[in-house]
Design a protein around this motif. Structure first.
Motif, PDB file in Angstrom:
ATOM      1  N   LEU A 163       0.848  -1.195   0.000  1.00  0.00           N
ATOM      2  CA  LEU A 163       0.000   0.000   0.000  1.00  0.00           C
ATOM      3  C   LEU A 163       0.883   1.244   0.000  1.00  0.00           C
ATOM      4  N   LEU A 164       0.719   2.077  -1.017  1.00  0.00           N
ATOM      5  CA  LEU A 164       1.448   3.344  -1.109  1.00  0.00           C
ATOM      6  C   LEU A 164       0.521   4.467  -0.652  1.00  0.00           C
ATOM      7  N   ILE A 165       0.944   5.194   0.375  1.00  0.00           N
ATOM      8  CA  ILE A 165       0.123   6.281   0.922  1.00  0.00           C
ATOM      9  C   ILE A 165       0.865   7.607   0.768  1.00  0.00           C
ATOM     10  N   ASN A 166       0.187   8.582   0.186  1.00  0.00           N
ATOM     11  CA  ASN A 166       0.749   9.922   0.057  1.00  0.00           C
ATOM     12  C   ASN A 166      -0.152  10.936   0.747  1.00  0.00           C
TER      13      ASN A 166
ATOM     14  N   ASP B  47       0.490  -6.316   2.906  1.00  0.00           N
ATOM     15  CA  ASP B  47       1.679  -6.903   3.541  1.00  0.00           C
ATOM     16  C   ASP B  47       2.655  -5.847   4.051  1.00  0.00           C
ATOM     17  N   GLY B  48       2.669  -4.683   3.386  1.00  0.00           N
ATOM     18  CA  GLY B  48       3.610  -3.641   3.796  1.00  0.00           C
ATOM     19  C   GLY B  48       3.164  -2.288   3.261  1.00  0.00           C
ATOM     20  N   ILE B  49       3.655  -1.234   3.904  1.00  0.00           N
ATOM     21  CA  ILE B  49       3.208   0.128   3.587  1.00  0.00           C
ATOM     22  C   ILE B  49       4.403   1.009   3.227  1.00  0.00           C
ATOM     23  N   ILE B  50       4.242   1.779   2.155  1.00  0.00           N
ATOM     24  CA  ILE B  50       5.173   2.872   1.855  1.00  0.00           C
ATOM     25  C   ILE B  50       4.391   4.147   2.099  1.00  0.00           C
ATOM     26  N   ILE B  51       4.922   5.013   2.941  1.00  0.00           N
ATOM     27  CA  ILE B  51       4.154   6.210   3.280  1.00  0.00           C
ATOM     28  C   ILE B  51       4.999   7.472   3.194  1.00  0.00           C
ATOM     29  N   ASN B  52       4.488   8.450   2.440  1.00  0.00           N
ATOM     30  CA  ASN B  52       5.017   9.805   2.514  1.00  0.00           C
ATOM     31  C   ASN B  52       3.941  10.625   3.234  1.00  0.00           C
ATOM     32  N   PRO B  53       4.096  10.798   4.544  1.00  0.00           N
ATOM     33  CA  PRO B  53       3.055  11.515   5.295  1.00  0.00           C
ATOM     34  C   PRO B  53       3.083  13.023   5.038  1.00  0.00           C
ATOM     35  N   ALA B  54       4.070  13.482   4.232  1.00  0.00           N
ATOM     36  CA  ALA B  54       4.216  14.908   3.899  1.00  0.00           C
ATOM     37  C   ALA B  54       4.237  15.734   5.196  1.00  0.00           C
ATOM     38  N   ALA B  55       3.487  16.836   5.252  1.00  0.00           N
ATOM     39  CA  ALA B  55       3.576  17.708   6.432  1.00  0.00           C
ATOM     40  C   ALA B  55       3.144  17.004   7.722  1.00  0.00           C
TER      41      ALA B  55
ATOM     42  N   VAL C  78      -1.491  -1.091  13.431  1.00  0.00           N
ATOM     43  CA  VAL C  78      -1.540  -2.196  12.465  1.00  0.00           C
ATOM     44  C   VAL C  78      -0.248  -3.005  12.486  1.00  0.00           C
ATOM     45  N   ALA C  79       0.834  -2.346  12.918  1.00  0.00           N
ATOM     46  CA  ALA C  79       2.140  -3.012  13.081  1.00  0.00           C
ATOM     47  C   ALA C  79       2.596  -3.741  11.812  1.00  0.00           C
ATOM     48  N   LEU C  80       2.271  -3.185  10.647  1.00  0.00           N
ATOM     49  CA  LEU C  80       2.784  -3.748   9.390  1.00  0.00           C
ATOM     50  C   LEU C  80       4.140  -3.110   9.093  1.00  0.00           C
ATOM     51  N   PRO C  81       5.045  -3.857   8.435  1.00  0.00           N
ATOM     52  CA  PRO C  81       6.297  -3.222   8.030  1.00  0.00           C
ATOM     53  C   PRO C  81       6.008  -2.023   7.139  1.00  0.00           C
ATOM     54  N   ALA C  82       6.613  -0.894   7.471  1.00  0.00           N
ATOM     55  CA  ALA C  82       6.371   0.334   6.714  1.00  0.00           C
ATOM     56  C   ALA C  82       7.695   1.039   6.447  1.00  0.00           C
ATOM     57  N   VAL C  83       7.752   1.719   5.316  1.00  0.00           N
ATOM     58  CA  VAL C  83       8.922   2.547   4.992  1.00  0.00           C
ATOM     59  C   VAL C  83       8.424   3.976   4.796  1.00  0.00           C
TER      60      VAL C  83
END
Ligand code: DQA
Length: 148
Positions: A5-8, A70-78, A93-98
């Motif tokens: 999951l890619l979150i921006n 299975d895993g998260i990529i997140i750019n939470p920005a501000a 959620v305790a999923l591996p995230a970057v």
């Protein structure tokens, strides 16, 4: 197949026109399309989500377990620098995230040096422009493989 999951977060829908000297000229759809291709190469499926609303981002992270992520990529920005709620959602959620940033936040204003979310991520990649996202996906897939 792994589901990533890619979150921006906020204002990233303006990439391409937003302060191009800092964030580059690629639009978010271009970055996502490129990452989707790379995901196929790495044998994983990519879902992407962008919102300017902190609550919507919290809801998306909260729903990730039920969605089979299975895993998260997140750019939470501000929200990187302000959001206890996003940090708590990642912890819940305790999923591996970057955590990923286009700019090198450490060389910018002092208020960008603090990340509330980084401590709930496996690691942080920052400063490589749009390429940061590719590095984040590679790092996340490598991490998920190491858990097998
Ligand atoms: C950013 C860095 C943040 O400090 C800023 O608020 C953003 C973008 C980046 O990708 O470099 O919106 O997360």
């Amino acid at each position: 197949m792994k589901k990533i999951l890619l979150i921006n977060g906020p204002n990233l829908q303006l990439l391409g026109v937003r302060e191009p000297g800092i964030y580059g000229v690629k639009t978010l759809p271009e970055i996502v399309a490129d990452l989707r291709e790379y995901a196929v190469e790495l044998g994983c499926e990519l879902e992407d989500f962008q919102s300017n609303s902190e609550g919507a981002l919290v809801d998306k992270i909260g729903g990730s377990l039920a969605a089979g992520v299975d895993g998260i990529i997140i750019n939470p920005a501000a929200y990187t620098h302000t959001s206890v709620a996003l940090r708590d959602a990642l912890a819940a959620v305790a999923l591996p995230a970057v955590e990923v940033h286009l700019s090198n936040v450490q060389e910018r204003e002092d208020f960008r040096h603090k990340s509330y979310t980084a401590a709930k991520c496996v690691g942080v990649i920052a400063g490589f422009g749009a390429f940061s996202y590719r590095l984040a996906l590679q790092a996340l897939v490598n991490h998920l493989d190491s858990l097998k």
